[in-house]
Scaffold this motif. Structure first.
Motif, PDB file in Angstrom:
ATOM      1  N   PHE A  20      30.044  45.360  61.584  1.00 30.85           N
ATOM      2  CA  PHE A  20      30.432  46.713  61.972  1.00 30.85           C
ATOM      3  C   PHE A  20      29.912  47.723  60.962  1.00 30.85           C
ATOM      4  CE2 PHE A  20      33.698  43.757  63.484  1.00 30.85           C
ATOM      5  CZ  PHE A  20      33.513  43.921  64.850  1.00 30.85           C
ATOM      6  N   ASP A  21      29.189  48.731  61.461  1.00 31.44           N
ATOM      7  CA  ASP A  21      28.652  49.740  60.555  1.00 31.44           C
ATOM      8  C   ASP A  21      29.651  50.872  60.373  1.00 31.44           C
ATOM      9  OD1 ASP A  21      28.479  51.254  62.852  1.00 31.44           O
ATOM     10  OD2 ASP A  21      26.318  51.531  62.768  1.00 31.44           O
ATOM     11  N   SER A  22      29.307  51.772  59.476  1.00 30.18           N
ATOM     12  CA  SER A  22      30.235  52.837  59.121  1.00 30.18           C
ATOM     13  C   SER A  22      30.525  53.782  60.289  1.00 30.18           C
ATOM     14  CB  SER A  22      29.719  53.618  57.916  1.00 30.18           C
ATOM     15  OG  SER A  22      28.430  54.117  58.173  1.00 30.18           O
ATOM     16  N   TYR A  35      43.325  61.780  66.279  1.00 25.01           N
ATOM     17  CA  TYR A  35      43.817  61.977  67.638  1.00 25.01           C
ATOM     18  C   TYR A  35      45.101  61.211  67.926  1.00 25.01           C
ATOM     19  CZ  TYR A  35      39.252  64.071  68.222  1.00 25.01           C
ATOM     20  OH  TYR A  35      38.145  64.864  68.079  1.00 25.01           O
ATOM     21  N   GLY A  36      45.521  60.362  67.000  1.00 27.68           N
ATOM     22  CA  GLY A  36      46.792  59.660  67.140  1.00 27.68           C
ATOM     23  C   GLY A  36      46.841  58.635  68.256  1.00 27.68           C
ATOM     24  N   LEU A  37      45.700  58.075  68.615  1.00 26.44           N
ATOM     25  CA  LEU A  37      45.685  57.100  69.701  1.00 26.44           C
ATOM     26  C   LEU A  37      46.162  55.733  69.215  1.00 26.44           C
ATOM     27  CD1 LEU A  37      42.263  57.845  71.440  1.00 26.44           C
ATOM     28  CD2 LEU A  37      44.530  58.617  72.120  1.00 26.44           C
ATOM     29  N   PRO A  38      46.940  55.048  70.038  1.00 30.04           N
ATOM     30  CA  PRO A  38      47.307  53.671  69.680  1.00 30.04           C
ATOM     31  C   PRO A  38      46.084  52.762  69.806  1.00 30.04           C
ATOM     32  CG  PRO A  38      48.196  54.256  71.836  1.00 30.04           C
ATOM     33  CD  PRO A  38      47.561  55.487  71.274  1.00 30.04           C
ATOM     34  N   VAL A  39      46.111  51.653  69.106  1.00 26.03           N
ATOM     35  CA  VAL A  39      44.966  50.737  69.087  1.00 26.03           C
ATOM     36  C   VAL A  39      44.617  50.262  70.495  1.00 26.03           C
ATOM     37  CG1 VAL A  39      44.140  48.511  68.242  1.00 26.03           C
ATOM     38  CG2 VAL A  39      45.365  50.037  66.711  1.00 26.03           C
ATOM     39  N   GLU A  40      45.607  50.049  71.341  1.00 29.65           N
ATOM     40  CA  GLU A  40      45.341  49.599  72.708  1.00 29.65           C
ATOM     41  C   GLU A  40      44.487  50.614  73.471  1.00 29.65           C
ATOM     42  OE1 GLU A  40      48.351  49.680  71.288  1.00 29.65           O
ATOM     43  OE2 GLU A  40      48.830  47.548  71.133  1.00 29.65           O
ATOM     44  N   ARG A  41      44.755  51.895  73.275  1.00 28.35           N
ATOM     45  CA  ARG A  41      43.978  52.923  73.974  1.00 28.35           C
ATOM     46  C   ARG A  41      42.567  53.021  73.392  1.00 28.35           C
ATOM     47  NH1 ARG A  41      46.921  58.346  74.952  1.00 28.35           N
ATOM     48  NH2 ARG A  41      48.180  56.931  76.173  1.00 28.35           N
ATOM     49  N   ILE A  42      42.451  52.853  72.084  1.00 30.72           N
ATOM     50  CA  ILE A  42      41.128  52.842  71.454  1.00 30.72           C
ATOM     51  C   ILE A  42      40.309  51.679  72.008  1.00 30.72           C
ATOM     52  CG2 ILE A  42      39.869  52.584  69.284  1.00 30.72           C
ATOM     53  CD1 ILE A  42      42.342  53.844  67.888  1.00 30.72           C
ATOM     54  N   MET A  49      32.926  51.557  77.141  1.00 32.32           N
ATOM     55  CA  MET A  49      31.557  51.774  76.654  1.00 32.32           C
ATOM     56  C   MET A  49      30.815  50.450  76.469  1.00 32.32           C
ATOM     57  SD  MET A  49      31.877  54.966  73.989  1.00 32.32           S
ATOM     58  CE  MET A  49      32.600  53.979  72.699  1.00 32.32           C
ATOM     59  N   GLY A  50      31.463  49.334  76.815  1.00 24.78           N
ATOM     60  CA  GLY A  50      30.830  48.031  76.706  1.00 24.78           C
ATOM     61  C   GLY A  50      30.999  47.370  75.347  1.00 24.78           C
ATOM     62  N   ILE A  51      31.909  47.885  74.536  1.00 28.40           N
ATOM     63  CA  ILE A  51      32.169  47.319  73.208  1.00 28.40           C
ATOM     64  C   ILE A  51      33.508  46.605  73.257  1.00 28.40           C
ATOM     65  CG2 ILE A  51      32.498  47.828  70.751  1.00 28.40           C
ATOM     66  CD1 ILE A  51      30.913  50.454  71.286  1.00 28.40           C
ATOM     67  N   GLU A  52      33.475  45.297  73.100  1.00 31.58           N
ATOM     68  CA  GLU A  52      34.713  44.519  73.146  1.00 31.58           C
ATOM     69  C   GLU A  52      34.999  43.935  71.766  1.00 31.58           C
ATOM     70  OE1 GLU A  52      35.392  41.953  76.427  1.00 31.58           O
ATOM     71  OE2 GLU A  52      34.198  43.195  77.779  1.00 31.58           O
ATOM     72  N   ILE A  53      36.066  44.425  71.165  1.00 38.76           N
ATOM     73  CA  ILE A  53      36.500  43.969  69.846  1.00 38.76           C
ATOM     74  C   ILE A  53      37.956  43.540  69.980  1.00 38.76           C
ATOM     75  CG2 ILE A  53      36.815  44.609  67.423  1.00 38.76           C
ATOM     76  CD1 ILE A  53      34.767  46.856  67.880  1.00 38.76           C
ATOM     77  N   PRO A  54      38.311  42.350  69.524  1.00 37.88           N
ATOM     78  CA  PRO A  54      39.702  41.897  69.630  1.00 37.88           C
ATOM     79  C   PRO A  54      40.678  42.844  68.920  1.00 37.88           C
ATOM     80  CG  PRO A  54      38.267  40.086  68.970  1.00 37.88           C
ATOM     81  CD  PRO A  54      37.449  41.337  68.914  1.00 37.88           C
ATOM     82  N   LYS A  55      41.891  42.875  69.429  1.00 34.05           N
ATOM     83  CA  LYS A  55      42.924  43.764  68.891  1.00 34.05           C
ATOM     84  C   LYS A  55      43.153  43.521  67.398  1.00 34.05           C
ATOM     85  CE  LYS A  55      47.648  45.330  69.764  1.00 34.05           C
ATOM     86  NZ  LYS A  55      48.808  45.193  70.638  1.00 34.05           N
ATOM     87  N   ALA A  56      43.245  42.274  66.987  1.00 32.08           N
ATOM     88  CA  ALA A  56      43.482  41.967  65.574  1.00 32.08           C
ATOM     89  C   ALA A  56      42.334  42.475  64.707  1.00 32.08           C
ATOM     90  CB  ALA A  56      43.663  40.466  65.380  1.00 32.08           C
ATOM     91  N   THR A  57      41.113  42.383  65.216  1.00 31.40           N
ATOM     92  CA  THR A  57      39.950  42.879  64.475  1.00 31.40           C
ATOM     93  C   THR A  57      40.011  44.389  64.346  1.00 31.40           C
ATOM     94  OG1 THR A  57      38.618  41.031  65.281  1.00 31.40           O
ATOM     95  CG2 THR A  57      37.427  42.934  64.400  1.00 31.40           C
ATOM     96  N   GLY A  60      42.539  45.241  61.738  1.00 31.63           N
ATOM     97  CA  GLY A  60      42.008  44.929  60.417  1.00 31.63           C
ATOM     98  C   GLY A  60      40.990  45.946  59.948  1.00 31.63           C
ATOM     99  N   LEU A  61      40.095  46.370  60.849  1.00 31.11           N
ATOM    100  CA  LEU A  61      39.084  47.363  60.491  1.00 31.11           C
ATOM    101  C   LEU A  61      39.716  48.704  60.146  1.00 31.11           C
ATOM    102  CD1 LEU A  61      36.361  46.581  63.180  1.00 31.11           C
ATOM    103  CD2 LEU A  61      36.213  46.150  60.712  1.00 31.11           C
ATOM    104  N   ILE A  62      40.718  49.102  60.905  1.00 35.62           N
ATOM    105  CA  ILE A  62      41.405  50.361  60.624  1.00 35.62           C
ATOM    106  C   ILE A  62      42.113  50.285  59.272  1.00 35.62           C
ATOM    107  CG2 ILE A  62      43.333  51.826  61.347  1.00 35.62           C
ATOM    108  CD1 ILE A  62      42.443  51.215  64.278  1.00 35.62           C
ATOM    109  N   GLU A  63      42.782  49.175  59.018  1.00 33.56           N
ATOM    110  CA  GLU A  63      43.500  49.011  57.747  1.00 33.56           C
ATOM    111  C   GLU A  63      42.544  49.013  56.560  1.00 33.56           C
ATOM    112  OE1 GLU A  63      46.208  45.622  55.572  1.00 33.56           O
ATOM    113  OE2 GLU A  63      46.331  45.798  57.741  1.00 33.56           O
ATOM    114  N   LYS A  64      41.447  48.268  56.658  1.00 26.89           N
ATOM    115  CA  LYS A  64      40.481  48.211  55.556  1.00 26.89           C
ATOM    116  C   LYS A  64      39.804  49.559  55.340  1.00 26.89           C
ATOM    117  CE  LYS A  64      39.364  43.313  55.852  1.00 26.89           C
ATOM    118  NZ  LYS A  64      38.320  42.324  56.149  1.00 26.89           N
ATOM    119  N   SER A  65      39.522  50.273  56.427  1.00 25.06           N
ATOM    120  CA  SER A  65      38.903  51.593  56.312  1.00 25.06           C
ATOM    121  C   SER A  65      39.848  52.575  55.628  1.00 25.06           C
ATOM    122  CB  SER A  65      38.516  52.124  57.690  1.00 25.06           C
ATOM    123  OG  SER A  65      37.565  51.286  58.291  1.00 25.06           O
ATOM    124  N   ALA A  66      41.120  52.503  55.983  1.00 23.64           N
ATOM    125  CA  ALA A  66      42.113  53.375  55.353  1.00 23.64           C
ATOM    126  C   ALA A  66      42.213  53.078  53.858  1.00 23.64           C
ATOM    127  CB  ALA A  66      43.465  53.205  56.033  1.00 23.64           C
TER     128      ALA A  66
END
Length: 84
Positions: A20-22, A35-42, A49-57, A60-66
């Motif tokens: 995953f890039d920046s 925008y305050g969207l829940p992960v499910e809506r993201i 858009m054709g991008i399938e990333i598991p919920k846990a991933t 994890g990406l949001i947590e690590k980015s934060a």
């Protein structure tokens, strides 16, 4: 301070061994915290858009980015407070 600009170098993929890039990480952070969207809506938005990333991933990406952004906060705060 004046009109000086500082440019730092950053890796294309902020996390080692990550596909995953920046730009994706910025998108996740923006959707979640600006925008305050829940992960499910993201996930639904990305899936459309054709991008399938598991919920846990996604979580994890949001947590690590934060965590990366948390490291910038003291520097940004000091820079803003020092600027007239």
């Amino acid at each position: 301070m004046g009109d000086d600009f500082f440019e730092g170098k950053a890796p294309i993929a902020p996390f080692l061994n990550s596909n995953f890039d920046s730009s994706l990480l910025v998108h996740l952070i923006q959707q979640r915290y600006v925008y305050g969207l829940p992960v499910e809506r993201i996930m639904k938005y990305l899936n459309e858009m054709g991008i399938e990333i598991p919920k846990a991933t996604n979580h994890g990406l949001i947590e690590k980015s934060a965590e990366l952004l948390d490291r910038l906060m003291p520097v940004l705060k000091n820079t803003i407070l020092e600027d007239s």
